[in-house]
Design a protein around this motif. Structure first.
Motif, PDB file in Angstrom:
ATOM      1  N   GLU A 648       0.820  -1.202   0.000  1.00 21.44           N
ATOM      2  CA  GLU A 648       0.000   0.000   0.000  1.00 21.44           C
ATOM      3  C   GLU A 648       0.855   1.254   0.000  1.00 21.44           C
ATOM      4  O   GLU A 648       0.532   2.249  -0.624  1.00 21.44           O
ATOM      5  CB  GLU A 648      -0.936   0.013   1.207  1.00 21.44           C
ATOM      6  CG  GLU A 648      -2.061  -1.012   1.114  1.00 21.44           C
ATOM      7  CD  GLU A 648      -2.971  -0.946   2.315  1.00 21.44           C
ATOM      8  OE1 GLU A 648      -2.735  -0.088   3.187  1.00 21.44           O
ATOM      9  OE2 GLU A 648      -3.912  -1.743   2.380  1.00 21.44           O
ATOM     10  N   LEU A 666      -4.441  -2.548  -7.922  1.00 18.45           N
ATOM     11  CA  LEU A 666      -5.136  -1.656  -6.985  1.00 18.45           C
ATOM     12  C   LEU A 666      -6.634  -1.913  -7.015  1.00 18.45           C
ATOM     13  O   LEU A 666      -7.285  -1.996  -5.969  1.00 18.45           O
ATOM     14  CB  LEU A 666      -4.846  -0.192  -7.371  1.00 18.45           C
ATOM     15  CG  LEU A 666      -5.497   0.877  -6.497  1.00 18.45           C
ATOM     16  CD1 LEU A 666      -4.994   0.767  -5.067  1.00 18.45           C
ATOM     17  CD2 LEU A 666      -5.223   2.267  -7.070  1.00 18.45           C
ATOM     18  N   ARG A 702      -5.808   6.005  -6.702  1.00 22.55           N
ATOM     19  CA  ARG A 702      -6.035   5.455  -5.366  1.00 22.55           C
ATOM     20  C   ARG A 702      -6.912   6.413  -4.542  1.00 22.55           C
ATOM     21  O   ARG A 702      -7.853   5.975  -3.865  1.00 22.55           O
ATOM     22  CB  ARG A 702      -4.694   5.223  -4.672  1.00 22.55           C
ATOM     23  CG  ARG A 702      -4.826   4.661  -3.252  1.00 22.55           C
ATOM     24  CD  ARG A 702      -3.470   4.238  -2.717  1.00 22.55           C
ATOM     25  NE  ARG A 702      -2.543   5.374  -2.747  1.00 22.55           N
ATOM     26  CZ  ARG A 702      -1.240   5.257  -2.578  1.00 22.55           C
ATOM     27  NH1 ARG A 702      -0.686   4.063  -2.411  1.00 22.55           N
ATOM     28  NH2 ARG A 702      -0.466   6.325  -2.616  1.00 22.55           N
ATOM     29  N   GLU A 703      -6.656   7.720  -4.635  1.00 18.29           N
ATOM     30  CA  GLU A 703      -7.459   8.695  -3.893  1.00 18.29           C
ATOM     31  C   GLU A 703      -8.912   8.679  -4.376  1.00 18.29           C
ATOM     32  O   GLU A 703      -9.852   8.737  -3.588  1.00 18.29           O
ATOM     33  CB  GLU A 703      -6.867  10.091  -4.088  1.00 18.29           C
ATOM     34  CG  GLU A 703      -7.568  11.193  -3.313  1.00 18.29           C
ATOM     35  CD  GLU A 703      -7.339  11.114  -1.820  1.00 18.29           C
ATOM     36  OE1 GLU A 703      -8.180  11.635  -1.075  1.00 18.29           O
ATOM     37  OE2 GLU A 703      -6.327  10.511  -1.413  1.00 18.29           O
TER      38      GLU A 703
END
Length: 795
Positions: A648, A666, A702-703
């Motif tokens: 991560e 992801l 990812r955000e």
């Protein structure tokens, strides 16, 4: 009334005379009612497009006289084509009248008459109508209208030698199909044993005689016998005694052997009235005068075809390139009255024939009776009214005199009252003008006060670049002691006031084009040489004729505001640099922490797990076995969580296998952890982004996926990666509840990570676009170029 299969609506004059008169009366009434509208439509059609022929002048030269049916039909055909294009005023008409004045001395005077008449009027083309006019033009064209093209029509059986080598001649040959008319007559009367030909010795008659001679002495074995060289009385007497198995073919009979001249309608009625057998012809102007019909030649068609050739020449075609039009087809026309007289059924007529003068309705048949009765009633009423008028005329005259005297007195009284009212209105106008002048002085004073005391600079300037007036605020802004000093010191605004003269030129060009310019910023020079930034709002003022008179505008000093904006811009660039540095530091720290976790803590935990495995085997069957087993499981869980934390923080797959594999990993990780269905798509050939940009795209996705988990209430999400020519595009979509894209996103105050990414994307020349609507999910599109922009490289 009924006209049967009337296929020639443009030729109402070919009908029965009574019907033709009524038809013309109806057309006249319609012209009176619709004249203005029809004229407007015609004018619009004439001017709707530029025609190369428009504006030219054409002379129509007729062989015969106005009122002669054949000539009138030809003229209608000519004008129906020329007048809509050239205009009525550009179509000139002359009648030689050679049917009635055929002596050579009459024709010999015409060249000088026409030459003098048109000496000051340029004629661009002449239309010669019928043989005598064409012969005249062949002989005298170069003398009267030198170099003018000629288009002819109505020339009987035209022969090339007729032109005698003359240039600029072409037209339409009048090739009446005599054979077809005779064939039709024999088809309708199969028992015919002889055909009698009625013809005269005029120029037209001689041409017909020559054409008949070409057909031979007989048609289908039926001999033709000419009735030539007879006076009208002898001709009519002969026609009354013809055998019943014969026919008459009527061509022309304008002049008999005694030299008497007859009108076309007079001669046709006399011949058909006297003939004891059916009479056929070859020209349509004789239809309705007693002939049965036949294959008839139309004067309208001749004129129309010639006019179309004339337009081709006026539009630029050479007359020599237009061959003479021959064999213009005739029409199978028949008169119902003549058919009924001779008992010829309509079923035997040639296919496609047109029958005129079909039986009228009862009202139409007795229309004259009705009109006569109505006229008699009207006449009686008029007579009674006249009698009553005569009886009361004296009383009316006396009453009129009395009323006139009273009206005169009333007029004098009204004029006196009007004069009083005019005086009163004049007095009120004077008072109103005085009030208006006072109001104007007050308004002028107020405007002057506003002009002098305004905080902003106000000016008027000429288009040539001089100040007409400036207020005190503008003079102070520019460092001058007074407005007068400023207007006298600055002779050219562009050069003396503006730092960049082209800036003022662009400003004035915008004023001329758009009439008003707002928010125009410029750098100007004060009297002491200092430079200041100003904001101008101005407009162009024009005089009553629409010509540019002067400019007037308002000026604000925005130097301090510009300085603050520059400071803000520098702060923003520093903030972007800080955000960029934070992103790079985050990436380095994540990789460093991940490396420490993997190399130190991960290795230690793995070694401990191995040692615990050995102890677990040795402790089997002892009281410590259960405790060692539990510790072994906890250490294994710690190893797994450490590995996940390492991925991560900085997934090795991102740097080892690239962005595509990292995004796919992801998404699968989010699907496994949060139960949200994930789909990954890619398009295009993979390109090298570099570590920093690769990590930026990965961190942004990812955000966005974290936002989907936190806020979207979505069942599924997708990531689409596209390798473009200039950069990479990543679209993150979900099927969640969505939101209004124009409104702030939920928990925007806590989305510093997304804000940092957006700033970093802007800094690198990329973009972040959000598309969302309530109930329709959300899509965020990230675009990042492959190479750094100049601004990034300079940083």
């Amino acid at each position: 009334m009924s006209f049967g299969r009337l296929e020639l609506p443009e030729r109402p004059a070919s009908l029965h005379p009574g019907v033709g008169m009524r038809f013309r009366a109806l057309l006249a009434a319609l012209a009176l009612l619709l004249g203005p509208a029809a004229g407007a439509v015609a004018a619009g059609a004439a001017t709707s497009g530029a025609d190369a022929a428009s504006g030219h002048r054409v002379l129509v030269l007729h062989s015969y006289y106005k009122g002669y049916k054949w000539a009138d039909d030809e003229h209608r055909g000519i004008t129906s084509v020329l007048e809509p294009v050239l205009g009525v005023e550009n179509v000139f008409v002359e009648y030689m009248d050679t049917k009635r004045f055929y002596e050579p001395r009459h024709v010999a005077q015409l060249p000088e008459v026409y030459r003098r008449k048109y000496a000051d009027h340029r004629i661009d083309l002449v239309v010669g109508v019928d043989d005598r006019a064409v012969d005249f033009l062949v002989e005298h064209r170069d003398e009267v209208f030198p170099g003018t093209p000629v288009v002819f029509c109505g020339v009987n059986y035209f022969r090339e030698e007729k032109l005698k080598g003359r240039r600029l001649f072409t037209g339409v040959s009048e090739d009446a199909d005599l054979g077809a008319s005779l064939e039709t007559a024999l088809d309708l009367h199969p028992g015919t044993r002889r055909i009698y030909v009625v013809n005269d010795d005029t120029e037209t008659g001689l041409a017909v005689r020559a054409r008949l001679a070409e057909l031979g002495p007989a048609v289908r074995g039926v001999p033709m016998e000419p009735l030539d060289g007879l006076s009208m009385e002898r001709l009519l007497a002969r026609l009354r005694t013809l055998p019943p198995d014969s026919l008459v073919f009527f061509a022309f009979f304008f002049r008999d052997a005694d030299g008497r001249v007859f009108g076309y309608d007079e001669s046709a009625r006399l011949v058909t009235g006297a003939s004891s057998v059916p009479v056929y012809g070859a020209w349509d102007f004789n239809l309705g005068l007693g002939i049965v019909g036949g294959r008839l030649t139309s004067g309208f068609d001749q004129g129309e075809a010639a006019a179309r050739i004339a337009l081709r020449i006026l539009r630029g075609e050479a007359p020599e390139s237009i061959p003479v039009l021959r064999g213009l087809p005739g029409r199978d026309l028949f008169d119902h009255l003549a058919l009924a007289r001779w008992g010829i059924p309509a079923s035997r007529l040639p296919k496609g024939s047109t029958v005129l003068n079909l039986p009228e309705s009862a009202f139409a048949r007795y229309r004259k009776v009705f009109l006569a009765g109505a006229g008699a009633l009207v006449l009686l009423g008029v007579l009674n009214a006249v009698l009553a008028l005569n009886i009361s005329r004296r009383k009316l005259a006396e009453e009129a005199l009395r009323r006139h005297q009273e009206a005169l007195e009333e007029t004098i009284r009204q004029r006196s009252e009007e004069l009083s009212r005019a005086n009163e209105e004049l007095r009120r106008d004077i008072l109103e003008r005085e009030r208006t002048e006072r109001a104007l002085r007050v308004a002028e004073s107020n405007l002057r006060s506003i002009f002098e005391n305004a905080a902003e600079g106000i000016y008027q300037s000429t288009p040539s670049g001089r100040f007409l007036t400036v207020n005190s605020a503008l003079a102070a802004m520019a460092g001058y002691a007074s407005p007068a000093e400023m207007t006298e010191s600055i002779s050219d605004i562009r050069r003396d006031f503006y730092v960049d003269p082209s800036s003022r030129e662009r400003f004035e060009e915008a004023l001329v084009e758009e009439e008003e310019v707002r928010g125009f910023e410029s750098l100007v020079r004060r009297k002491d040489g200092a430079l200041i930034w100003v904001l101008e709002n101005a407009r162009a003022v024009r005089d009553e004729k629409g010509r540019l008179d002067h400019y007037e505008g308002i000026v604000q000093d925005i130097t301090e505001r510009r300085q603050m904006a520059e400071k803000l811009d520098r702060s923003r660039r520093k903030l972007r640099g800080l955000a960029s540095e934070i992103t790079r530091v985050e990436e380095r720290e994540r990789r460093a922490i991940a490396a420490q976790l993997h190399d130190q803590l991960g290795a230690t935990l793995s070694m401990g797990k191995v040692r615990l495995g050995s102890l677990r085997q040795e402790a089997q069957g002892t009281p410590l076995a259960a405790g060692i087993e539990a510790v072994h499981a906890l250490v294994g869980e710690a190893v797994r969580e450490t590995r996940e934390l390492t991925w991560e923080l900085s997934p090795p797959v991102l740097y080892q296998l690239g962005l595509e594999a990292a995004l796919e990993w992801l998404g699968e990780s989010f699907e496994e952890r949060h139960g949200i269905a994930f789909r990954f798509e890619r398009e295009g050939e993979r390109r090298d982004l570099g570590d920093e940009r690769r990590f930026l795209v990965f961190a942004a996705v990812r955000e966005l996926l974290l936002n989907v988990v936190k806020h979207a209430d979505a069942d599924g999400a997708s990531v689409r990666l596209r390798w473009l020519e200039t950069g990479v595009e990543v679209a993150v979509s979900d099927d969640g509840k969505g939101f209004e894209a124009a409104a702030p996103a939920p928990d925007e105050s806590r989305s510093f990570g997304l804000f940092s990414i957006q700033e970093r994307f802007d800094d690198l020349g990329g973009s972040v676009a959000i598309r969302s609507r309530p109930g329709e999910g959300t899509t965020v599109a990230l675009v990042l170029p492959y190479r750094a922009e100049a601004g990034e490289e300079s940083e």
